[in-house]
Motif scaffolding. Structure first.
Motif, PDB file in Angstrom:
ATOM      1  N   LYS A  30      47.327  35.934  38.676  1.00  0.00           N
ATOM      2  CA  LYS A  30      47.383  37.165  38.275  1.00  0.00           C
ATOM      3  C   LYS A  30      47.098  37.338  36.700  1.00  0.00           C
ATOM      4  O   LYS A  30      46.390  38.379  36.293  1.00  0.00           O
ATOM      5  CB  LYS A  30      48.694  38.068  38.454  1.00  0.00           C
ATOM      6  CG  LYS A  30      49.042  38.218  39.965  1.00  0.00           C
ATOM      7  CD  LYS A  30      50.411  38.700  40.073  1.00  0.00           C
ATOM      8  CE  LYS A  30      50.631  39.102  41.880  1.00  0.00           C
ATOM      9  NZ  LYS A  30      51.906  39.321  42.088  1.00  0.00           N
ATOM     10  N   LEU A  31      47.608  36.573  35.988  1.00  0.00           N
ATOM     11  CA  LEU A  31      47.477  36.575  34.508  1.00  0.00           C
ATOM     12  C   LEU A  31      45.902  36.496  34.159  1.00  0.00           C
ATOM     13  O   LEU A  31      45.562  37.227  33.274  1.00  0.00           O
ATOM     14  CB  LEU A  31      48.176  35.592  33.944  1.00  0.00           C
ATOM     15  CG  LEU A  31      48.401  35.421  32.737  1.00  0.00           C
ATOM     16  CD1 LEU A  31      48.832  36.638  31.890  1.00  0.00           C
ATOM     17  CD2 LEU A  31      49.420  34.281  32.005  1.00  0.00           C
ATOM     18  N   GLU A  32      45.296  35.453  34.806  1.00  0.00           N
ATOM     19  CA  GLU A  32      43.971  35.410  34.532  1.00  0.00           C
ATOM     20  C   GLU A  32      43.214  36.373  35.038  1.00  0.00           C
ATOM     21  O   GLU A  32      42.131  36.788  34.219  1.00  0.00           O
ATOM     22  CB  GLU A  32      43.465  34.044  35.121  1.00  0.00           C
ATOM     23  CG  GLU A  32      41.961  33.689  35.031  1.00  0.00           C
ATOM     24  CD  GLU A  32      41.270  32.637  36.067  1.00  0.00           C
ATOM     25  OE1 GLU A  32      40.241  32.318  35.977  1.00  0.00           O
ATOM     26  OE2 GLU A  32      42.479  31.904  36.585  1.00  0.00           O
ATOM     27  N   HIS A  33      43.402  37.074  36.180  1.00  0.00           N
ATOM     28  CA  HIS A  33      42.656  38.340  36.513  1.00  0.00           C
ATOM     29  C   HIS A  33      42.767  39.224  35.676  1.00  0.00           C
ATOM     30  O   HIS A  33      41.853  40.167  35.369  1.00  0.00           O
ATOM     31  CB  HIS A  33      43.162  38.745  37.944  1.00  0.00           C
ATOM     32  CG  HIS A  33      42.562  39.907  38.497  1.00  0.00           C
ATOM     33  ND1 HIS A  33      41.155  39.947  39.158  1.00  0.00           N
ATOM     34  CD2 HIS A  33      43.014  41.091  38.660  1.00  0.00           C
ATOM     35  CE1 HIS A  33      40.964  40.933  39.443  1.00  0.00           C
ATOM     36  NE2 HIS A  33      42.078  41.989  39.409  1.00  0.00           N
ATOM     37  N   ALA A  34      43.890  39.737  35.027  1.00  0.00           N
ATOM     38  CA  ALA A  34      44.319  40.687  34.207  1.00  0.00           C
ATOM     39  C   ALA A  34      43.473  40.372  32.937  1.00  0.00           C
ATOM     40  O   ALA A  34      42.931  41.401  32.176  1.00  0.00           O
ATOM     41  CB  ALA A  34      45.704  40.807  33.787  1.00  0.00           C
ATOM     42  N   MET A  35      43.353  39.043  32.535  1.00  0.00           N
ATOM     43  CA  MET A  35      42.609  38.848  31.107  1.00  0.00           C
ATOM     44  C   MET A  35      41.358  39.116  31.212  1.00  0.00           C
ATOM     45  O   MET A  35      40.520  39.626  30.576  1.00  0.00           O
ATOM     46  CB  MET A  35      42.777  37.568  30.871  1.00  0.00           C
ATOM     47  CG  MET A  35      44.267  37.267  30.311  1.00  0.00           C
ATOM     48  SD  MET A  35      44.935  37.958  28.752  1.00  0.00           S
ATOM     49  CE  MET A  35      43.770  37.265  27.780  1.00  0.00           C
ATOM     50  N   ARG A  36      40.690  38.859  32.647  1.00  0.00           N
ATOM     51  CA  ARG A  36      39.231  39.018  32.756  1.00  0.00           C
ATOM     52  C   ARG A  36      39.071  40.681  32.917  1.00  0.00           C
ATOM     53  O   ARG A  36      37.878  41.139  32.211  1.00  0.00           O
ATOM     54  CB  ARG A  36      38.798  38.650  33.896  1.00  0.00           C
ATOM     55  CG  ARG A  36      39.007  37.025  34.290  1.00  0.00           C
ATOM     56  CD  ARG A  36      38.050  36.277  33.489  1.00  0.00           C
ATOM     57  NE  ARG A  36      38.353  34.704  33.323  1.00  0.00           N
ATOM     58  CZ  ARG A  36      38.249  34.092  32.391  1.00  0.00           C
ATOM     59  NH1 ARG A  36      37.891  34.417  31.224  1.00  0.00           N
ATOM     60  NH2 ARG A  36      38.520  32.884  32.659  1.00  0.00           N
ATOM     61  N   ILE A  37      39.820  41.533  33.470  1.00  0.00           N
ATOM     62  CA  ILE A  37      39.714  43.051  33.396  1.00  0.00           C
ATOM     63  C   ILE A  37      39.800  43.372  32.282  1.00  0.00           C
ATOM     64  O   ILE A  37      39.278  44.359  31.654  1.00  0.00           O
ATOM     65  CB  ILE A  37      40.879  43.519  34.504  1.00  0.00           C
ATOM     66  CG1 ILE A  37      40.514  43.202  35.923  1.00  0.00           C
ATOM     67  CG2 ILE A  37      41.025  45.090  34.444  1.00  0.00           C
ATOM     68  CD1 ILE A  37      41.651  43.596  36.828  1.00  0.00           C
ATOM     69  N   ALA A  38      40.710  43.001  31.424  1.00  0.00           N
ATOM     70  CA  ALA A  38      40.941  43.259  29.932  1.00  0.00           C
ATOM     71  C   ALA A  38      39.688  43.115  29.231  1.00  0.00           C
ATOM     72  O   ALA A  38      39.823  43.597  27.877  1.00  0.00           O
ATOM     73  CB  ALA A  38      42.071  42.656  29.358  1.00  0.00           C
ATOM     74  N   GLY A  39      38.967  42.415  29.625  1.00  0.00           N
ATOM     75  CA  GLY A  39      37.645  42.045  28.812  1.00  0.00           C
ATOM     76  C   GLY A  39      37.623  40.489  28.096  1.00  0.00           C
ATOM     77  O   GLY A  39      36.681  40.419  27.405  1.00  0.00           O
ATOM     78  N   PHE A  40      38.555  39.969  28.498  1.00  0.00           N
ATOM     79  CA  PHE A  40      38.639  38.536  27.729  1.00  0.00           C
ATOM     80  C   PHE A  40      37.747  37.791  28.445  1.00  0.00           C
ATOM     81  O   PHE A  40      38.106  37.326  29.764  1.00  0.00           O
ATOM     82  CB  PHE A  40      40.015  37.894  27.747  1.00  0.00           C
ATOM     83  CG  PHE A  40      40.931  38.656  26.776  1.00  0.00           C
ATOM     84  CD1 PHE A  40      40.904  38.140  25.525  1.00  0.00           C
ATOM     85  CD2 PHE A  40      41.847  39.493  27.292  1.00  0.00           C
ATOM     86  CE1 PHE A  40      41.705  38.858  24.522  1.00  0.00           C
ATOM     87  CE2 PHE A  40      42.605  40.140  26.083  1.00  0.00           C
ATOM     88  CZ  PHE A  40      42.609  39.681  24.783  1.00  0.00           C
ATOM     89  N   LYS A  41      36.534  37.437  28.309  1.00  0.00           N
ATOM     90  CA  LYS A  41      35.653  36.360  29.045  1.00  0.00           C
ATOM     91  C   LYS A  41      35.417  35.071  28.321  1.00  0.00           C
ATOM     92  O   LYS A  41      34.774  34.415  28.678  1.00  0.00           O
ATOM     93  CB  LYS A  41      34.233  37.071  29.070  1.00  0.00           C
ATOM     94  CG  LYS A  41      34.374  38.405  29.775  1.00  0.00           C
ATOM     95  CD  LYS A  41      33.113  39.034  30.086  1.00  0.00           C
ATOM     96  CE  LYS A  41      33.252  40.072  31.156  1.00  0.00           C
ATOM     97  NZ  LYS A  41      33.333  41.530  30.583  1.00  0.00           N
ATOM     98  N   ASN A  42      36.155  34.948  27.373  1.00  0.00           N
ATOM     99  CA  ASN A  42      36.511  33.834  26.426  1.00  0.00           C
ATOM    100  C   ASN A  42      37.045  32.565  27.058  1.00  0.00           C
ATOM    101  O   ASN A  42      37.407  32.810  28.143  1.00  0.00           O
ATOM    102  CB  ASN A  42      36.913  34.127  25.058  1.00  0.00           C
ATOM    103  CG  ASN A  42      36.408  35.384  24.415  1.00  0.00           C
ATOM    104  OD1 ASN A  42      35.149  35.988  24.696  1.00  0.00           O
ATOM    105  ND2 ASN A  42      37.034  35.948  23.555  1.00  0.00           N
TER     106      ASN A  42
END
Length: 130
Positions: A30-42
Motif C-alpha cells: 500500500k505504501l509503495e502504491h501510494a508513493m507511485r500515485i503521489a508521483g514518486f517514480k524515483n
C-alpha cells in the motif's frame, strides 16, 4: 495429550506470525502504491527497524555507516518509513545522519491521523522538509 497441545500452540504461533507477515507485506504494498500515485517514480528505500533500545555501540555505528553508504551508492532518492517518531536509540535515530550525508534525499513517512501531531513534533528540528 500434551504433544497435541504443544502442536496446537505451535500452530497458533505460526498462524499469528504468518498473519503479521501478511500484514507487513500488505502495508509495504500500500505504501509503495501510494508513493507511485503521489508521483514518486524515483528510487525509493523503505526503512524499517527496532523502534527503541538499540544498543549504541561500535556495531550499531558500523551498521549506520554501511546503511548510509549503501543508500548513497544506490542513488536512492526517497527514504520512507512507517510514521514512527524520532527516537535517538531507535532505527529512526539514523535518519538525520542519512539526510546529512545524502542531502538530496527526500524524506517521507506515512502517519495515521491520530499520531500525526506526536510524530511531527518529534521530528521538529531533526530533519528538513518533513
Amino acid at each position: 495429550v500434551s504433544s497435541s497441545l504443544l502442536h496446537a500452540d505451535r500452530l497458533k504461533s505460526d498462524i499469528a506470525r504468518d498473519n503479521k507477515l501478511k500484514h507487513e507485506i500488505e502495508r509495504a504494498n500500500k505504501l509503495e502504491h501510494a508513493m507511485r500515485i503521489a508521483g514518486f517514480k524515483n528510487k525509493i528505500v523503505h526503512l524499517k527497524g527496532f523502534v527503541d533500545n538499540i544498543k549504541q555501540d561500535k556495531t550499531w555505528e558500523q551498521i549506520q555507516e554501511n546503511l548510509i553508504k549503501h543508500i548513497a551508492e544506490k542513488n536512492f532518492e526517497v527514504l520512507i518509513w512507517d510514521g514512527y517518531p524520532y527516537v535517538e536509540k531507535g532505527f529512526t535515530g539514523v535518519i538525520p545522519s542519512i539526510q546529512r550525508e545524502v542531502p538530496d534525499i527526500q524524506l517521507a513517512t506515512v502517519v495515521e491521523e491520530s499520531n500525526r501531531h506526536n510524530c511531527t513534533e518529534s521530528w521538529s528540528g531533526k530533519v528538513r522538509g518533513l
